[in-house]
Design a protein around this motif. Structure first.
Motif, PDB file in Angstrom:
ATOM      1  N   PHE A  23       0.840  -1.190   0.000  1.00 54.94           N
ATOM      2  CA  PHE A  23       0.000   0.000   0.000  1.00 54.94           C
ATOM      3  C   PHE A  23       0.878   1.244   0.000  1.00 54.94           C
ATOM      4  N   VAL A  24       0.355   2.332  -0.567  1.00 53.70           N
ATOM      5  CA  VAL A  24       1.075   3.591  -0.678  1.00 53.70           C
ATOM      6  C   VAL A  24       0.184   4.724  -0.171  1.00 53.70           C
ATOM      7  N   ILE A  25       0.792   5.674   0.554  1.00 52.27           N
ATOM      8  CA  ILE A  25       0.097   6.887   1.001  1.00 52.27           C
ATOM      9  C   ILE A  25       0.777   8.084   0.340  1.00 52.27           C
ATOM     10  N   THR A  26      -0.011   8.986  -0.198  1.00 55.98           N
ATOM     11  CA  THR A  26       0.469  10.289  -0.655  1.00 55.98           C
ATOM     12  C   THR A  26      -0.565  11.298  -0.188  1.00 55.98           C
ATOM     13  N   GLU A  27      -0.225  12.095   0.800  1.00 59.28           N
ATOM     14  CA  GLU A  27      -1.202  13.027   1.362  1.00 59.28           C
ATOM     15  C   GLU A  27      -0.514  14.295   1.851  1.00 59.28           C
ATOM     16  N   GLU A  28      -1.133  15.436   1.575  1.00 59.05           N
ATOM     17  CA  GLU A  28      -0.639  16.704   2.100  1.00 59.05           C
ATOM     18  C   GLU A  28      -1.308  16.921   3.453  1.00 59.05           C
ATOM     19  N   LEU A  29      -0.502  16.904   4.510  1.00 62.48           N
ATOM     20  CA  LEU A  29      -1.025  17.050   5.865  1.00 62.48           C
ATOM     21  C   LEU A  29      -1.315  18.503   6.218  1.00 62.48           C
ATOM     22  N   GLU A  30      -0.412  19.370   5.826  1.00 63.79           N
ATOM     23  CA  GLU A  30      -0.549  20.812   5.977  1.00 63.79           C
ATOM     24  C   GLU A  30       0.065  21.428   4.738  1.00 63.79           C
ATOM     25  N   ASN A  54      -4.476   4.355   9.212  1.00 66.05           N
ATOM     26  CA  ASN A  54      -4.331   5.057  10.486  1.00 66.05           C
ATOM     27  C   ASN A  54      -3.189   6.065  10.576  1.00 66.05           C
ATOM     28  N   VAL A  55      -2.164   5.942   9.778  1.00 64.06           N
ATOM     29  CA  VAL A  55      -0.973   6.764   9.977  1.00 64.06           C
ATOM     30  C   VAL A  55      -1.254   8.258   9.780  1.00 64.06           C
ATOM     31  N   CYS A  56      -2.085   8.646   8.830  1.00 62.85           N
ATOM     32  CA  CYS A  56      -2.362  10.072   8.608  1.00 62.85           C
ATOM     33  C   CYS A  56      -3.041  10.704   9.818  1.00 62.85           C
ATOM     34  N   SER A  57      -4.022  10.033  10.394  1.00 59.72           N
ATOM     35  CA  SER A  57      -4.714  10.613  11.545  1.00 59.72           C
ATOM     36  C   SER A  57      -3.790  10.705  12.760  1.00 59.72           C
ATOM     37  N   VAL A  58      -2.891   9.740  12.928  1.00 60.77           N
ATOM     38  CA  VAL A  58      -1.944   9.784  14.055  1.00 60.77           C
ATOM     39  C   VAL A  58      -0.973  10.953  13.884  1.00 60.77           C
ATOM     40  N   VAL A  59      -0.430  11.120  12.689  1.00 64.89           N
ATOM     41  CA  VAL A  59       0.511  12.220  12.443  1.00 64.89           C
ATOM     42  C   VAL A  59      -0.209  13.563  12.563  1.00 64.89           C
ATOM     43  N   SER A  68       6.071  22.039  15.544  1.00 71.17           N
ATOM     44  CA  SER A  68       6.547  21.858  14.176  1.00 71.17           C
ATOM     45  C   SER A  68       6.554  20.387  13.799  1.00 71.17           C
ATOM     46  N   PHE A  69       6.658  20.150  12.499  1.00 66.50           N
ATOM     47  CA  PHE A  69       6.735  18.793  11.999  1.00 66.50           C
ATOM     48  C   PHE A  69       8.008  18.112  12.486  1.00 66.50           C
ATOM     49  N   VAL A  70       9.078  18.872  12.642  1.00 63.87           N
ATOM     50  CA  VAL A  70      10.340  18.322  13.156  1.00 63.87           C
ATOM     51  C   VAL A  70      10.126  17.786  14.562  1.00 63.87           C
TER      52      VAL A  70
END
Length: 75
Positions: A23-30, A54-59, A68-70
């Motif tokens: 599976f692959v995820i490509t999503e702009e979070l912000e 689940n990974v997008c909602s956790v991040v 920050s993302f860092v």
């Protein structure tokens, strides 16, 4: 397009088995922060599917609590 730059992502998935379990995820979070993930389901698709679901909602949740993302990556 953002800030005069073009955003583009291409992916190629070649199944070694049928059905493909990867599976692959490509999503702009912000704005300007992208999550790209490749999840290898080489021993069954359950874990890879769980990560994609689940990974997008956790991040995103972590981003809402950090400056920050860092900082999220450091956690």
């Amino acid at each position: 397009m953002r800030r005069g730059r073009e955003s583009r992502f291409c992916s190629l998935q070649v199944a070694a088995n049928e059905p493909c379990e990867d599976f692959v995820i490509t999503e702009e979070l912000e704005v300007g922060i992208f999550l790209l993930g490749i999840f290898d389901g080489h021993n069954g698709s359950e874990c890879a599917r769980f990560c994609v679901q689940n990974v997008c909602s956790v991040v995103r949740s972590e981003l809402s609590h950090q400056e920050s993302f860092v900082d999220v990556l450091k956690r």
